[in-house]
Design a protein around this motif. Sequence first.
Motif, PDB file in Angstrom:
ATOM      1  N   VAL A  76       0.862  -1.178   0.000  1.00 20.99           N
ATOM      2  CA  VAL A  76       0.000   0.000   0.000  1.00 20.99           C
ATOM      3  C   VAL A  76       0.899   1.229   0.000  1.00 20.99           C
ATOM      4  O   VAL A  76       1.786   1.359   0.849  1.00 20.99           O
ATOM      5  N   THR A  77       0.692   2.129  -0.945  1.00 18.81           N
ATOM      6  CA  THR A  77       1.598   3.268  -1.099  1.00 18.81           C
ATOM      7  C   THR A  77       1.013   4.597  -0.634  1.00 18.81           C
ATOM      8  O   THR A  77       1.759   5.529  -0.351  1.00 18.81           O
ATOM      9  N   ASP A  78      -0.298   4.698  -0.574  1.00 14.53           N
ATOM     10  CA  ASP A  78      -0.920   5.956  -0.164  1.00 14.53           C
ATOM     11  C   ASP A  78      -0.699   6.178   1.334  1.00 14.53           C
ATOM     12  O   ASP A  78      -1.142   5.382   2.168  1.00 14.53           O
ATOM     13  N   LYS A  79      -0.013   7.263   1.700  1.00 19.43           N
ATOM     14  CA  LYS A  79       0.360   7.501   3.096  1.00 19.43           C
ATOM     15  C   LYS A  79      -0.854   7.676   4.000  1.00 19.43           C
ATOM     16  O   LYS A  79      -0.865   7.211   5.143  1.00 19.43           O
ATOM     17  N   ARG A  80      -1.873   8.358   3.489  1.00 20.23           N
ATOM     18  CA  ARG A  80      -3.072   8.560   4.301  1.00 20.23           C
ATOM     19  C   ARG A  80      -3.743   7.224   4.619  1.00 20.23           C
ATOM     20  O   ARG A  80      -4.188   6.986   5.745  1.00 20.23           O
ATOM     21  N   THR A  81      -3.793   6.348   3.622  1.00 18.01           N
ATOM     22  CA  THR A  81      -4.404   5.035   3.826  1.00 18.01           C
ATOM     23  C   THR A  81      -3.586   4.194   4.794  1.00 18.01           C
ATOM     24  O   THR A  81      -4.134   3.489   5.648  1.00 18.01           O
ATOM     25  N   ILE A  82      -2.259   4.278   4.681  1.00 17.35           N
ATOM     26  CA  ILE A  82      -1.392   3.532   5.598  1.00 17.35           C
ATOM     27  C   ILE A  82      -1.630   3.968   7.036  1.00 17.35           C
ATOM     28  O   ILE A  82      -1.804   3.141   7.939  1.00 17.35           O
ATOM     29  N   GLN A  83      -1.647   5.286   7.262  1.00 13.24           N
ATOM     30  CA  GLN A  83      -1.859   5.800   8.612  1.00 13.24           C
ATOM     31  C   GLN A  83      -3.213   5.366   9.164  1.00 13.24           C
ATOM     32  O   GLN A  83      -3.343   5.032  10.344  1.00 13.24           O
ATOM     33  N   TRP A  84      -4.215   5.374   8.313  1.00 12.00           N
ATOM     34  CA  TRP A  84      -5.555   4.952   8.740  1.00 12.00           C
ATOM     35  C   TRP A  84      -5.569   3.472   9.103  1.00 12.00           C
ATOM     36  O   TRP A  84      -6.075   3.078  10.155  1.00 12.00           O
ATOM     37  N   MET A  85      -4.972   2.651   8.242  1.00 15.80           N
ATOM     38  CA  MET A  85      -4.978   1.215   8.490  1.00 15.80           C
ATOM     39  C   MET A  85      -4.158   0.832   9.716  1.00 15.80           C
ATOM     40  O   MET A  85      -4.428  -0.177  10.367  1.00 15.80           O
ATOM     41  N   LEU A  86      -3.170   1.654  10.047  1.00 18.16           N
ATOM     42  CA  LEU A  86      -2.366   1.393  11.241  1.00 18.16           C
ATOM     43  C   LEU A  86      -3.171   1.590  12.529  1.00 18.16           C
ATOM     44  O   LEU A  86      -2.802   1.070  13.584  1.00 18.16           O
ATOM     45  N   THR A  87      -4.270   2.354  12.449  1.00 15.72           N
ATOM     46  CA  THR A  87      -5.086   2.608  13.645  1.00 15.72           C
ATOM     47  C   THR A  87      -6.204   1.585  13.830  1.00 15.72           C
ATOM     48  O   THR A  87      -6.778   1.500  14.916  1.00 15.72           O
ATOM     49  N   LEU A  88      -6.527   0.823  12.792  1.00 14.10           N
ATOM     50  CA  LEU A  88      -7.710  -0.038  12.842  1.00 14.10           C
ATOM     51  C   LEU A  88      -7.649  -1.084  13.948  1.00 14.10           C
ATOM     52  O   LEU A  88      -8.651  -1.354  14.615  1.00 14.10           O
ATOM     53  N   HIS A  89      -6.484  -1.683  14.151  1.00 14.40           N
ATOM     54  CA  HIS A  89      -6.401  -2.707  15.200  1.00 14.40           C
ATOM     55  C   HIS A  89      -6.459  -2.082  16.590  1.00 14.40           C
ATOM     56  O   HIS A  89      -6.988  -2.679  17.531  1.00 14.40           O
ATOM     57  N   GLN A  90      -5.915  -0.844  16.722  1.00 10.58           N
ATOM     58  CA  GLN A  90      -5.984  -0.165  18.021  1.00 10.58           C
ATOM     59  C   GLN A  90      -7.428   0.175  18.369  1.00 10.58           C
ATOM     60  O   GLN A  90      -7.854   0.054  19.518  1.00 10.58           O
ATOM     61  N   ILE A  91      -8.182   0.584  17.352  1.00 13.86           N
ATOM     62  CA  ILE A  91      -9.609   0.830  17.561  1.00 13.86           C
ATOM     63  C   ILE A  91     -10.285  -0.458  18.022  1.00 13.86           C
ATOM     64  O   ILE A  91     -11.099  -0.459  18.950  1.00 13.86           O
ATOM     65  N   GLY A  92      -9.930  -1.570  17.380  1.00 18.39           N
ATOM     66  CA  GLY A  92     -10.513  -2.857  17.749  1.00 18.39           C
ATOM     67  C   GLY A  92     -10.189  -3.259  19.174  1.00 18.39           C
ATOM     68  O   GLY A  92     -11.048  -3.775  19.900  1.00 18.39           O
TER      69      GLY A  92
END
Length: 234
Positions: free
Chosen positions: A172-188
Amino acid sequence: MWRDPGAPADSFYEVRPECTDVPKSRFRIKAGKTLSARKWHAAFSPEGYLDIGKTLSRIHRGGIHPSIRGEVWEFLLGCYDPKSTFEEREEIRQQRRLKYAALKEECRHLFPLVGSGKFITAPVITEDGIPILDPLVLLETNTDNGVVVPPQDNNAGSTMAPSSTGANLEKVTDKRTIQWMLTLHQIGLDVNRTDRTLVFYEKKENLSKLWDILAVYARIDTDVGYGQGGSLTE
């Protein structure tokens, strides 16, 4: 002088039977002081205008009855103008539901677990945008259509789509998407810890709805994003 101690509000929040050490709520429902459902409905004109002055005064004296807390807070948080009508608020409500559905669909395109009735508690991507192939991750991201992995034909490299195998992974190359996906497990992780004593959060579908809301918000509001403990404010 005798004072009414008020009735406890705990009965409005169903607690799991095995949780016997749950602290009692300090909030007491006091007749004549607490904003009741009857007083709340009486505060509206036939057209739907809310007498916010009297309402705030009542809340200041005795708080809000648990049965109407959700709808009252919609006004306190500024979701609706007290000078709006019933019809105007219903129109706004429907527009917001459609907007949320569209935003959730946008997030689902990036990460198909959004809106699936499931959520994750393990990281799915590295800071470099490389999908994680840990067995726990693959198990958690397994939707009805298969394991969530980036599609082979994704030129932008910024979405993850269903696949039946762990092959054909793309960075995944889009920085905004990477940052978002990095938070998903913390939200979980936070969602999984939210009010564990309440029966409402025993149901996974309720937890997943909360995860969806927080995941969508973290995606659209990049200035705020997600902060640990955000699940407690929902």
